[in-house]
Design an enzyme around this catalytic site. Structure first.
Site, PDB file in Angstrom:
ATOM      1  N   ARG A 113       0.383   7.735  -2.595  1.00 41.05           N
ATOM      2  CA  ARG A 113       0.714   8.665  -1.701  1.00 41.05           C
ATOM      3  C   ARG A 113       2.254   9.163  -2.020  1.00 41.05           C
ATOM      4  O   ARG A 113       2.807  10.005  -1.937  1.00 41.05           O
ATOM      5  CB  ARG A 113       0.861   8.269  -0.082  1.00 41.05           C
ATOM      6  CG  ARG A 113      -0.472   8.717   0.388  1.00 41.05           C
ATOM      7  CD  ARG A 113      -0.829   7.872   1.642  1.00 41.05           C
ATOM      8  NE  ARG A 113      -1.433   6.598   1.351  1.00 41.05           N
ATOM      9  CZ  ARG A 113      -1.525   5.548   2.226  1.00 41.05           C
ATOM     10  NH1 ARG A 113      -1.510   5.672   3.714  1.00 41.05           N
ATOM     11  NH2 ARG A 113      -1.976   4.373   1.904  1.00 41.05           N
ATOM     12  N   SER A 169      -8.191  -4.604   4.981  1.00 44.16           N
ATOM     13  CA  SER A 169      -8.789  -4.210   3.727  1.00 44.16           C
ATOM     14  C   SER A 169      -8.981  -5.563   2.695  1.00 44.16           C
ATOM     15  O   SER A 169      -8.965  -5.748   1.605  1.00 44.16           O
ATOM     16  CB  SER A 169      -7.844  -3.624   2.698  1.00 44.16           C
ATOM     17  OG  SER A 169      -7.500  -2.177   3.333  1.00 44.16           O
ATOM     18  N   ASN A 192     -10.800  -2.576  -5.535  1.00 44.37           N
ATOM     19  CA  ASN A 192      -9.845  -1.695  -6.202  1.00 44.37           C
ATOM     20  C   ASN A 192     -10.793  -1.286  -7.892  1.00 44.37           C
ATOM     21  O   ASN A 192     -10.491  -0.101  -8.481  1.00 44.37           O
ATOM     22  CB  ASN A 192      -8.844  -2.105  -6.745  1.00 44.37           C
ATOM     23  CG  ASN A 192      -7.776  -2.110  -5.422  1.00 44.37           C
ATOM     24  OD1 ASN A 192      -7.077  -2.840  -5.046  1.00 44.37           O
ATOM     25  ND2 ASN A 192      -8.080  -0.970  -4.710  1.00 44.37           N
ATOM     26  N   ASP A 204       0.797  -1.231  -0.023  1.00 45.03           N
ATOM     27  CA  ASP A 204      -0.049  -0.009   0.114  1.00 45.03           C
ATOM     28  C   ASP A 204       0.813   1.144  -0.234  1.00 45.03           C
ATOM     29  O   ASP A 204       1.999   1.282   0.620  1.00 45.03           O
ATOM     30  CB  ASP A 204      -0.901   0.100   1.205  1.00 45.03           C
ATOM     31  CG  ASP A 204      -2.324   0.982   1.103  1.00 45.03           C
ATOM     32  OD1 ASP A 204      -2.191   1.309  -0.177  1.00 45.03           O
ATOM     33  OD2 ASP A 204      -2.577   1.044   2.102  1.00 45.03           O
TER      34      ASP A 204
HETATM   35  C1  IPE Z   1      -5.375  -2.826  -0.156  1.00 44.25           C
HETATM   36  O1  IPE Z   1      -5.021  -1.325  -0.385  1.00 44.25           O
HETATM   37  C2  IPE Z   1      -5.638  -3.534  -1.541  1.00 44.25           C
HETATM   38  C3  IPE Z   1      -4.225  -3.586  -2.344  1.00 44.25           C
HETATM   39  C4  IPE Z   1      -3.020  -3.191  -1.684  1.00 44.25           C
HETATM   40  C5  IPE Z   1      -4.156  -4.375  -3.740  1.00 44.25           C
HETATM   41  P1  IPE Z   1      -6.309  -0.312  -0.737  1.00 44.25           P
HETATM   42  O2  IPE Z   1      -5.504   1.024  -0.879  1.00 44.25           O
HETATM   43  O3  IPE Z   1      -7.162  -0.672  -1.750  1.00 44.25           O
HETATM   44  O4  IPE Z   1      -6.952  -0.477   0.785  1.00 44.25           O
HETATM   45  P2  IPE Z   1      -8.050   0.609   1.486  1.00 44.25           P
HETATM   46  O5  IPE Z   1      -8.895   1.251   0.391  1.00 44.25           O
HETATM   47  O6  IPE Z   1      -7.062   1.843   2.166  1.00 44.25           O
HETATM   48  O7  IPE Z   1      -8.600  -0.060   2.606  1.00 44.25           O
HETATM   49  C1  IPE Z   2      -1.625   0.114  -3.515  1.00 46.55           C
HETATM   50  O1  IPE Z   2      -1.237   1.657  -3.396  1.00 46.55           O
HETATM   51  C2  IPE Z   2      -1.716  -0.243  -4.884  1.00 46.55           C
HETATM   52  C3  IPE Z   2      -3.049  -0.760  -5.057  1.00 46.55           C
HETATM   53  C4  IPE Z   2      -4.000  -0.657  -4.148  1.00 46.55           C
HETATM   54  C5  IPE Z   2      -3.089  -1.344  -6.373  1.00 46.55           C
HETATM   55  P1  IPE Z   2      -2.595   2.514  -3.452  1.00 46.55           P
HETATM   56  O2  IPE Z   2      -2.717   2.918  -4.853  1.00 46.55           O
HETATM   57  O3  IPE Z   2      -3.798   2.024  -2.692  1.00 46.55           O
HETATM   58  O4  IPE Z   2      -1.836   3.968  -2.767  1.00 46.55           O
HETATM   59  P2  IPE Z   2      -2.435   5.048  -1.663  1.00 46.55           P
HETATM   60  O5  IPE Z   2      -3.174   4.028  -0.817  1.00 46.55           O
HETATM   61  O6  IPE Z   2      -3.592   5.508  -2.429  1.00 46.55           O
HETATM   62  O7  IPE Z   2      -1.479   5.820  -1.261  1.00 46.55           O
HETATM   63 MG    MG Z   3      -4.034   2.189  -0.731  1.00 53.36          MG
END
Ligand code: IPE
Ligand code: IPE
Ligand code: MG
Length: 244
Positions: A23, A195, A67, A19
């Site tokens: 950001r 998540s 997602n 994750d």
């Molecule tokens: C969890 O991250 C899913 C993956 C890393 C693929 P998210 O960014 O989707 O989770 P939330 O929305 O912060 O819970």
């Molecule tokens: C994780 O990074 C990748 C996926 C969920 C596919 P994010 O895209 O959720 O990054 P943040 O949480 O918005 O920073």
């Molecule tokens: Mg995320």
């Protein structure tokens, strides 16, 4: 490196919620997709580090069933990154002895990702150095719901005696019953939630959350997580001999 390896008790299976890509990009005033690209580099780096350390199974949460709620443009970018990853890294996976597996509703992934995945899984089937599990279109609730559907179908067809249901039988209905439960689950970028990741399998997994954003996560961060894991007292509901 050798001494680090021998000193550490290496978890057999590490699962990671990768994750913080968005950001990471935002901090640099870059589009979110740049973060995903850097995240893909981290996948290669961490897979390699895990293999060097002797981690047998590495599961990476790459795309959740939730997602799809993201803008079509971002979903599209994630799918093409995955497609590119499979094209450019298949040979390396084969040479490194990595067996690729997937968990999730992979049938719901778009083409050509779906067929490239099937091909990569097939081509790496015999590899034994490490198992890399990609959780794609994965949700813990989807997995349990899919299991319930298959169980109901088997029971209705007389292939399964409801009286015989127990945790061992139930496990056979998960996406890949061969994969052992994770010993350690790492989440990057500081969120304290699951998540919808591996709801059944994480029952007794040690959890480790770091503020490091996924594109910055490296071998050293992995070693820190394992060191912390080594200090945990896994009781599985029992009590220690020292407490008797
Ligand atoms: C969890 O991250 C899913 C993956 C890393 C693929 P998210 O960014 O989707 O989770 P939330 O929305 O912060 O819970
Ligand atoms: C994780 O990074 C990748 C996926 C969920 C596919 P994010 O895209 O959720 O990054 P943040 O949480 O918005 O920073
Ligand atoms: Mg995320």
């Amino acid at each position: 490196m050798m001494s680090e390896k021998t000193q550490l008790n290496i978890p057999r299976h590490i699962a990671i919620i990768m994750d913080g890509n968005g950001r990471w990009a935002k901090k640099r005033l870059h589009p979110r997709t740049d973060g995903h690209r850097a995240g893909a580099d981290a996948v290669i780096r961490v897979t390699q580090a895990a293999r060097d350390l002797g981690v047998e199974y590495l599961t990476l949460y790459a795309f959740s069933t939730e997602n799809w709620k993201r803008p079509a443009e971002e979903v599209g970018a994630l799918m093409s990154l995955l497609s590119h990853f499979l094209d450019s890294k298949l040979e390396k996976l084969i040479n490194d002895g990595v067996r690729l597996k997937t968990i999730g509703r992979t049938g719901g992934l778009p083409e050509p990702v779906r067929s490239k995945l099937l091909n990569a899984v097939e081509k790496t089937r015999q590899n034994t150095a490490q198992t890399l599990v990609l959780a794609l279109n994965y949700g813990g609730r989807a997995e349990l719901t899919d299991a319930a559907g298959k169980i109901a179908a088997d029971a209705a067809a007389g292939r399964l005696d409801p009286e015989k249901m127990d945790e061992t039988v139930f496990r056979q209905y998960l996406y890949d019953p061969e994969i052992p439960d994770p010993d350690l689950m790492i989440r990057t970028s500081g969120e304290l939630r699951l998540s919808n990741f591996l709801l059944w399998q994480l029952a007794y997994t040690e959890l480790y959350v770091t503020d490091v954003l996924w594109p910055d996560f490296d071998r050293n961060d992995l070693v820190c997580a394992i060191e912390q894991f080594n200090r945990r007292d896994r009781r599985f509901g029992a009590i220690n001999e020292s407490s008797l």
